[in-house]
Design a protein around this motif. Structure first.
Motif, PDB file in Angstrom:
ATOM      1  N   ALA A  73      -1.206 -11.186   1.052  1.00 17.17           N
ATOM      2  CA  ALA A  73      -1.759 -12.230   0.182  1.00 17.17           C
ATOM      3  C   ALA A  73      -3.196 -11.899  -0.216  1.00 17.17           C
ATOM      4  CB  ALA A  73      -1.699 -13.581   0.898  1.00 17.17           C
ATOM      5  N   LEU A  74      -4.010 -11.478   0.747  1.00 20.53           N
ATOM      6  CA  LEU A  74      -5.391 -11.098   0.433  1.00 20.53           C
ATOM      7  C   LEU A  74      -5.429  -9.852  -0.453  1.00 20.53           C
ATOM      8  CD1 LEU A  74      -7.115 -11.672   3.894  1.00 20.53           C
ATOM      9  CD2 LEU A  74      -7.332 -13.074   1.833  1.00 20.53           C
ATOM     10  N   GLY A  75      -4.535  -8.905  -0.206  1.00 17.83           N
ATOM     11  CA  GLY A  75      -4.477  -7.707  -1.033  1.00 17.83           C
ATOM     12  C   GLY A  75      -4.121  -8.028  -2.470  1.00 17.83           C
ATOM     13  N   LEU A  76      -3.188  -8.960  -2.649  1.00 18.84           N
ATOM     14  CA  LEU A  76      -2.820  -9.378  -4.001  1.00 18.84           C
ATOM     15  C   LEU A  76      -3.993 -10.058  -4.693  1.00 18.84           C
ATOM     16  CD1 LEU A  76      -0.628  -9.747  -6.171  1.00 18.84           C
ATOM     17  CD2 LEU A  76       0.037 -11.867  -5.016  1.00 18.84           C
ATOM     18  N   ALA A  77      -4.711 -10.911  -3.973  1.00 20.68           N
ATOM     19  CA  ALA A  77      -5.843 -11.627  -4.564  1.00 20.68           C
ATOM     20  C   ALA A  77      -6.967 -10.671  -4.956  1.00 20.68           C
ATOM     21  CB  ALA A  77      -6.354 -12.678  -3.578  1.00 20.68           C
ATOM     22  N   PHE A  78      -7.372  -9.810  -4.032  1.00 21.73           N
ATOM     23  CA  PHE A  78      -8.448  -8.871  -4.345  1.00 21.73           C
ATOM     24  C   PHE A  78      -8.004  -7.830  -5.366  1.00 21.73           C
ATOM     25  CE2 PHE A  78     -10.430 -10.649  -0.613  1.00 21.73           C
ATOM     26  CZ  PHE A  78     -11.789 -10.494  -0.847  1.00 21.73           C
ATOM     27  N   GLY A  79      -6.738  -7.422  -5.312  1.00 22.52           N
ATOM     28  CA  GLY A  79      -6.228  -6.491  -6.307  1.00 22.52           C
ATOM     29  C   GLY A  79      -6.277  -7.083  -7.699  1.00 22.52           C
ATOM     30  N   ALA A  80      -5.966  -8.379  -7.795  1.00 22.98           N
ATOM     31  CA  ALA A  80      -6.028  -9.043  -9.094  1.00 22.98           C
ATOM     32  C   ALA A  80      -7.465  -9.124  -9.605  1.00 22.98           C
ATOM     33  CB  ALA A  80      -5.424 -10.445  -8.990  1.00 22.98           C
ATOM     34  N   VAL A  81      -8.397  -9.451  -8.718  1.00 24.00           N
ATOM     35  CA  VAL A  81      -9.803  -9.558  -9.118  1.00 24.00           C
ATOM     36  C   VAL A  81     -10.332  -8.199  -9.590  1.00 24.00           C
ATOM     37  CG1 VAL A  81     -12.144  -9.986  -8.278  1.00 24.00           C
ATOM     38  CG2 VAL A  81     -10.289 -11.536  -7.648  1.00 24.00           C
ATOM     39  N   VAL A  82     -10.058  -7.163  -8.817  1.00 32.03           N
ATOM     40  CA  VAL A  82     -10.566  -5.836  -9.161  1.00 32.03           C
ATOM     41  C   VAL A  82      -9.855  -5.268 -10.385  1.00 32.03           C
ATOM     42  CG1 VAL A  82     -10.732  -3.443  -8.339  1.00 32.03           C
ATOM     43  CG2 VAL A  82     -11.318  -5.336  -6.815  1.00 32.03           C
ATOM     44  N   PHE A 131      -3.291  -4.969   4.096  1.00 32.76           N
ATOM     45  CA  PHE A 131      -4.122  -5.332   2.946  1.00 32.76           C
ATOM     46  C   PHE A 131      -4.240  -4.197   1.939  1.00 32.76           C
ATOM     47  CE2 PHE A 131      -8.327  -5.062   0.997  1.00 32.76           C
ATOM     48  CZ  PHE A 131      -8.410  -6.272   0.315  1.00 32.76           C
ATOM     49  N   PHE A 132      -4.569  -3.010   2.400  1.00 34.21           N
ATOM     50  CA  PHE A 132      -4.973  -1.949   1.478  1.00 34.21           C
ATOM     51  C   PHE A 132      -3.850  -1.399   0.608  1.00 34.21           C
ATOM     52  CE2 PHE A 132      -8.591  -1.948   4.390  1.00 34.21           C
ATOM     53  CZ  PHE A 132      -9.622  -1.993   3.463  1.00 34.21           C
ATOM     54  N   PRO A 133      -2.622  -1.222   1.089  1.00 32.23           N
ATOM     55  CA  PRO A 133      -1.577  -0.763   0.169  1.00 32.23           C
ATOM     56  C   PRO A 133      -1.334  -1.725  -0.985  1.00 32.23           C
ATOM     57  CG  PRO A 133      -0.891  -0.417   2.424  1.00 32.23           C
ATOM     58  CD  PRO A 133      -2.141  -1.235   2.489  1.00 32.23           C
ATOM     59  N   VAL A 134      -1.339  -3.045  -0.693  1.00 31.08           N
ATOM     60  CA  VAL A 134      -1.127  -4.025  -1.758  1.00 31.08           C
ATOM     61  C   VAL A 134      -2.324  -4.053  -2.693  1.00 31.08           C
ATOM     62  CG1 VAL A 134      -0.729  -6.468  -2.266  1.00 31.08           C
ATOM     63  CG2 VAL A 134       0.366  -5.405  -0.281  1.00 31.08           C
ATOM     64  N   TYR A 135      -3.511  -4.085  -2.132  1.00 30.55           N
ATOM     65  CA  TYR A 135      -4.726  -4.102  -2.952  1.00 30.55           C
ATOM     66  C   TYR A 135      -4.789  -2.889  -3.879  1.00 30.55           C
ATOM     67  CZ  TYR A 135      -9.531  -2.704  -3.940  1.00 30.55           C
ATOM     68  OH  TYR A 135     -10.668  -2.239  -4.562  1.00 30.55           O
ATOM     69  N   THR A 136      -4.533  -1.713  -3.350  1.00 31.37           N
ATOM     70  CA  THR A 136      -4.664  -0.487  -4.138  1.00 31.37           C
ATOM     71  C   THR A 136      -3.646  -0.436  -5.270  1.00 31.37           C
ATOM     72  OG1 THR A 136      -5.456   0.693  -2.177  1.00 31.37           O
ATOM     73  CG2 THR A 136      -4.686   2.019  -4.020  1.00 31.37           C
ATOM     74  N   THR A 137      -2.382  -0.714  -4.960  1.00 27.56           N
ATOM     75  CA  THR A 137      -1.345  -0.607  -5.983  1.00 27.56           C
ATOM     76  C   THR A 137      -1.480  -1.689  -7.053  1.00 27.56           C
ATOM     77  OG1 THR A 137       0.150  -1.876  -4.550  1.00 27.56           O
ATOM     78  CG2 THR A 137       0.321   0.510  -4.472  1.00 27.56           C
ATOM     79  N   VAL A 138      -1.808  -2.904  -6.644  1.00 23.94           N
ATOM     80  CA  VAL A 138      -1.938  -4.000  -7.615  1.00 23.94           C
ATOM     81  C   VAL A 138      -3.145  -3.782  -8.522  1.00 23.94           C
ATOM     82  CG1 VAL A 138      -2.409  -6.462  -7.862  1.00 23.94           C
ATOM     83  CG2 VAL A 138      -0.717  -5.677  -6.202  1.00 23.94           C
ATOM     84  N   ALA A 139      -4.273  -3.399  -7.942  1.00 26.43           N
ATOM     85  CA  ALA A 139      -5.469  -3.168  -8.746  1.00 26.43           C
ATOM     86  C   ALA A 139      -5.244  -2.051  -9.760  1.00 26.43           C
ATOM     87  CB  ALA A 139      -6.654  -2.829  -7.845  1.00 26.43           C
ATOM     88  N   ALA A 140      -4.634  -0.958  -9.324  1.00 25.28           N
ATOM     89  CA  ALA A 140      -4.393   0.171 -10.225  1.00 25.28           C
ATOM     90  C   ALA A 140      -3.406  -0.209 -11.328  1.00 25.28           C
ATOM     91  CB  ALA A 140      -3.870   1.366  -9.439  1.00 25.28           C
ATOM     92  N   ALA A 141      -2.377  -0.961 -10.983  1.00 27.50           N
ATOM     93  CA  ALA A 141      -1.371  -1.332 -11.984  1.00 27.50           C
ATOM     94  C   ALA A 141      -1.926  -2.313 -13.009  1.00 27.50           C
ATOM     95  CB  ALA A 141      -0.149  -1.928 -11.285  1.00 27.50           C
TER      96      ALA A 141
END
Length: 271
Positions: free
Chosen positions: A95-104, A153-163
């Motif tokens: 959930a945190l990875g998705l949120a930060f990935g969206a922000v970044v 956190f980091f796999p979700v954050y990285t993939t979501v932010a890049a996509a």
């Protein structure tokens, strides 16, 4: 409005028959071939005399170890505790990875503020967090769940932010033309358009969650599969060591299948 379409079963051939490799029984039997072959090789190797039972126990010895732990009420307890830790930590971290990935991914300012720091934190090995978390949260559930959440956190954050950085601008403009904005634009247009990347991130995050669970339980736990690994090594119980590894593999596959079910639901819902 999303660009991706759900994966459909392979269409029947011209004669109305399902392709051979798309038949369910073929997939089930094919998927079982390698595990069965490995089991046969394991049995033959362990009984050939090339290894002692303390080096390579037979499959029967591992089953007997499982039965012994189950009769003592420990096997189910260890599995339940480890699974609970993974699911809670995974849910928080994803959930945190998705949120930060969206922000970044969607905000240039967010990218400038968070990317350098999160990139540096991502490079910290999992075991490096253990002594700090024990110092802050003691040897309890909080420290273990936080460590698992960090891993997820980091796999979700990285993939979501890049996509999200590569979402089709025309698709976004079309959503805005229909009056969508903010959270509604994100959940209706942008997130569905990167659904494959999100699912890939969740799968990676779940695998990381199991890895970080073992790291936490190996060092600071008195229950769980990671503890079973450590305790078996210290007591020379190779049969229980193999049992713990096999259980981690099975549980990892089962929880990955849950993500697969979510993927099917998400495809029907958004794609």
């Amino acid at each position: 409005m999303a660009r991706e379409t759900p994966r459909e079963p392979a269409p029947p051939t011209a004669g109305g028959r399902t392709p051979f490799l798309s038949r369910r029984w073929v997939r089930v039997v094919g998927g079982a071939l390698i595990p069965v072959a490995l089991l046969v090789i394991w049995q033959l190797t362990s009984t050939s005399g090339a290894f002692t039972s303390s080096q390579l126990p037979t499959p029967t010895m591992v089953v007997e170890a499982a039965v012994d732990l189950a009769q003592r009420g420990l096997l189910g307890l260890y599995v339940a505790i480890s699974t609970q830790r993974v699911l809670i930590g995974f849910a928080i971290g994803a959930a945190l990875g998705l949120a930060f990935g969206a922000v970044v991914g969607l905000s240039r300012l967010g990218d400038i503020l968070f990317s350098p720091t999160l990139g540096a934190i991502r490079a910290v090995p999992s075991l490096a967090w253990v002594p700090l978390l024990i110092l802050w949260f003691r040897i309890g559930e909080d420290s273990k769940i936080i460590l698992i959440a960090i891993g997820a956190f980091f796999p979700v954050y990285t993939t979501v932010a890049a996509a999200l950085r590569h979402v089709d601008r025309q698709l976004v403009e079309a959503g805005r033309a229909f009056g969508l904005g903010g959270v509604r634009l994100f959940t209706t247009v942008q997130l569905p358009s990167v659904l494959p990347a999100v699912i890939s991130g969740l799968r990676l995050a779940l695998a990381q969650a199991w890895l970080f669970l073992v790291a936490a339980e190996l060092i600071a736990s008195s229950m769980g599969l990671g503890f079973l690994l450590s305790d078996s090594q210290n007591n020379g119980r190779t049969d229980r060591l193999f049992l713990a590894i096999i259980l981690l593999a099975i549980l990892g596959k089962l929880t990955d299948s849950l993500v697969g079910l979510f993927e099917r639901w998400a495809n029907r819902r958004w794609a």
